[in-house]
Design an enzyme around this catalytic site. Structure first.
Site, PDB file in Angstrom:
ATOM      1  N   GLY A 127       2.599   2.401   5.422  1.00 26.42           N
ATOM      2  CA  GLY A 127       3.803   1.702   5.884  1.00 26.42           C
ATOM      3  C   GLY A 127       4.437   2.376   7.087  1.00 26.42           C
ATOM      4  N   GLY A 169       0.830  -1.202   0.000  1.00 27.99           N
ATOM      5  CA  GLY A 169       0.000   0.000   0.000  1.00 27.99           C
ATOM      6  C   GLY A 169       0.859   1.245   0.000  1.00 27.99           C
ATOM      7  N   SER A 170       0.308   2.326   0.544  1.00 26.39           N
ATOM      8  CA  SER A 170       1.000   3.612   0.468  1.00 26.39           C
ATOM      9  C   SER A 170       2.129   3.681   1.490  1.00 26.39           C
ATOM     10  CB  SER A 170       0.005   4.735   0.755  1.00 26.39           C
ATOM     11  OG  SER A 170      -0.457   4.603   2.084  1.00 26.39           O
ATOM     12  N   GLU A 172       5.727  -3.305   1.106  1.00 30.61           N
ATOM     13  CA  GLU A 172       5.804  -3.044  -0.333  1.00 30.61           C
ATOM     14  C   GLU A 172       4.965  -1.794  -0.551  1.00 30.61           C
ATOM     15  OE1 GLU A 172       5.163  -2.585  -3.841  1.00 30.61           O
ATOM     16  OE2 GLU A 172       3.917  -4.399  -3.918  1.00 30.61           O
TER      17      GLU A 172
HETATM   18  C1  UN1 Z   1       1.399  -3.300  -7.513  1.00 37.99           C
HETATM   19  O1  UN1 Z   1       1.129  -2.350  -8.238  1.00 37.99           O
HETATM   20  O2  UN1 Z   1       1.171  -3.241  -6.279  1.00 37.99           O
HETATM   21  O3  UN1 Z   1       5.081  -5.352 -11.790  1.00 37.99           O
HETATM   22  C2  UN1 Z   1       1.936  -4.591  -7.993  1.00 37.99           C
HETATM   23  C3  UN1 Z   1       3.870  -5.112 -11.863  1.00 37.99           C
HETATM   24  C4  UN1 Z   1       2.915  -6.164 -11.350  1.00 37.99           C
HETATM   25  C5  UN1 Z   1       2.693  -5.998  -9.889  1.00 37.99           C
HETATM   26  C6  UN1 Z   1       2.300  -4.619  -9.445  1.00 37.99           C
HETATM   27  N1  UN1 Z   1       3.467  -7.457 -11.620  1.00 37.99           N
HETATM   28  O4  UN1 Z   1       3.428  -4.085 -12.355  1.00 37.99           O
END
Ligand code: UN1
Length: 506
Positions: free
Chosen positions: A244, A239-240, A261
């Site tokens: 996080g 998320g944002s 992430e």
């Molecule tokens: C996301 O935007 O959280 O590489 C994931 C990519 C995708 C995953 C994106 N396989 O754009």
């Protein structure tokens, strides 16, 4: 045109997936499709108390699941991949309904789930530890990887199912039960994925304990319950960066583990030797695909001054002509923004950029159906320098373009933002490419050559540095985060020599 209203299509699709949740709960949580901006369901939500009960159940599932041999755990994930293949069309449609993706991108997201399941099945026989030379005679040292515990997975609206599956497929083969808190904007896709998993669990049989995978539908208090529980060993949150900053310290305060992430501010660099046609197509997908709502979306573009007048006019043309429309009824490449607030942040960023001397092409609202749906023409913004909104992630299709002259300087500029997720260079010059990929080059978790910033395959580790959070999910050795490492030293001699030559004779 759809032959049925969207709420009925939603109901039919959920049923086809085997999801039984009541979709018309009076006073429940409204699920709005960005395609029309209207409600397609009203769901019952879980309370913080329900979350505590779910954590109890998951903790008891862990005691059973950790003792099931890993290749057998892999069999469950293999069955899940089979069920996902059967439900690919339906799940893809749910992604399109809830996140507004084009059918191809909706199906692509489900394909990512299938791919990571296949990867995890192989992995279930490859959870290797090292055997290590010891300094003591008659001793052996080795590493053993054990299941970690309950994994809490928090996901965002823009990828309503693949990131869950990157985590869940690995966690399940690693011996960990999973608790999923999906975005409030996309709970139906989560319930559909869970229903499909339950079909696999039913085929798998009684080795799978109750509560192995659960979904918690509702607001931030559910994420907090997971974050704060010492019985949730690992929190994997997508998320944002703002989210996080809350989750990371709370989990750290109890010495829990985290995979973060978070946001990116991904850039491309177009060098003089680039294959311009290829660069143009890669940039178009990277910047406009998924209506700019990927964490990997290309948001900044540095173009060498010698090719600026070649590529920027071509980009302007692509931005003016790209099809924007209802992803369920047209073959448009760009679907809706998720909601009004995404539209407002986009407009605010564009106004700020114009105030800093930027020239804005596109970015206006496109009338597609109801007023409650927010479709926009993607924006290309020529900026005199990297400043203001260029320095941050706005979750919308805005590409800021800047001219550069010196390669070393552009590398500095490239890295001079908070995000550290993805990056690309377009060049056929080997030296430029290698410098970009070297220690003084891109500081991102993903650095690509002659492809865009988005659309990563599952085989690599996915994630990034700095404000992106530092976590890695998906392929490579990301599985290690879902297990705990034990170092074992075994003495098979008749002596007891101490390490470092220490003596202690009693
Ligand atoms: C996301 O935007 O959280 O590489 C994931 C990519 C995708 C995953 C994106 N396989 O754009």
């Amino acid at each position: 045109m759809l032959t049925k209203p969207l709420d009925i299509v939603t109901r039919d699709t959920m049923q086809a997936c085997g999801a039984t949740a009541a979709l018309d709960v009076a006073g429940g949580m409204a699920v709005i499709s960005p395609v029309t901006g209207t409600a397609v369901a009203s769901l019952a939500t879980h309370s913080a108390g329900d979350a505590a009960t779910a954590i109890d159940l998951a903790a008891s599932a862990f005691r059973t699941w950790r003792m099931v041999p890993a290749p057998r755990r892999g069999e469950l994930v293999r069955l899940y991949a089979e069920e996902l293949r059967k439900s690919k069309e339906d799940l893809g449609r749910m992604v399109s309904i809830e996140a507004g993706k084009s059918p191809s991108e909706g199906l692509g997201e489900v394909q990512e789930m299938i791919d990571i399941c296949d990867f995890a099945v192989g992995l279930s026989r490859q959870l290797y530890g090292l055997t290590i030379a010891t300094e003591r005679p008659g001793h052996r040292m080795m590493e053993t990887w054990h299941p970690l515990g309950v994994v809490g997975i928090i996901t965002a609206f823009n990828f309503p199912c693949a990131p869950w599956c990157w985590n869940a497929a690995l966690a399940l083969v690693c011996g960990d039960p999973v608790l999923w808190k999906p975005s409030e904007k996309t709970p139906l896709t989560a319930l559909a994925c869970q229903a499909v998993l339950e079909r696999a669990i039913a085929r798998f049989g009684s080795d799978a304990p109750e509560g192995l995978s659960q979904v918690l539908v509702g607001g931030p208090e559910l994420g907090e319950a997971l974050t704060d529980s010492s019985r949730v060993a690992l929190i994997s949150a997508t998320g944002s960066t703002r989210m996080g900053r809350i989750v990371g310290p709370r989990v750290a305060a109890r010495f829990g583990k985290c995979i973060l992430e978070l946001g990116g501010n991904n850039a491309g660099i177009v060098c003089p030797s680039a294959d311009m046609d290829m660069a143009l197509r890669a940039i178009a997908f990277g910047a406009m695909g998924t209506a700019g709502q990927r964490c990997t979306t290309m948001r900044r573009l540095f173009v060498h001054e010698s090719v600026y007048d070649q590529i920027v006019p071509a980009l302007k043309k692509a931005y003016a002509s790209v099809t924007v429309g209802n992803p369920l009824e047209t073959s448009a490449l760009v679907g809706p923004l998720i909601d009004a607030s995404a539209y407002e942040s986009m407009q605010a960023a564009l106004a700020e950029a114009a105030g800093l001397g930027g020239t804005v092409h596109g970015g206006g609202r496109e009338e597609v159906g109801a007023d409650s749906a927010f479709y926009v023409r993607p924006a290309l913004v020529e900026m005199p320098e990297q400043a203001g909104p260029v320095l941050r992630e706005t979750f919308a299709p805005i590409l800021y373009v800047m001219k550069y002259g010196d390669f070393d300087e552009v590398l500095e500029q490239h890295n001079a933002v908070g995000g550290g997720l993805s990056s690309s260079i377009f060049t056929t010059d080997m030296r430029e490419m290698e410098h970009f990929l070297s220690a003084r080059g891109s500081d991102c978790g993903i650095a690509n050559v002659n492809i865009g910033t988005s659309g990563a395959e599952i085989g690599g580790a996915f994630g990034g540095e700095k404000e992106t959070g530092g976590g890695r999910e998906s392929g490579s050795d990301a599985w290690r985060a879902y297990m705990r490492r034990a170092t074992n030293t075994i003495n098979y001699s008749t002596e007891l020599p101490l390490a470092q030559g220490v003596t202690f004779d009693i």
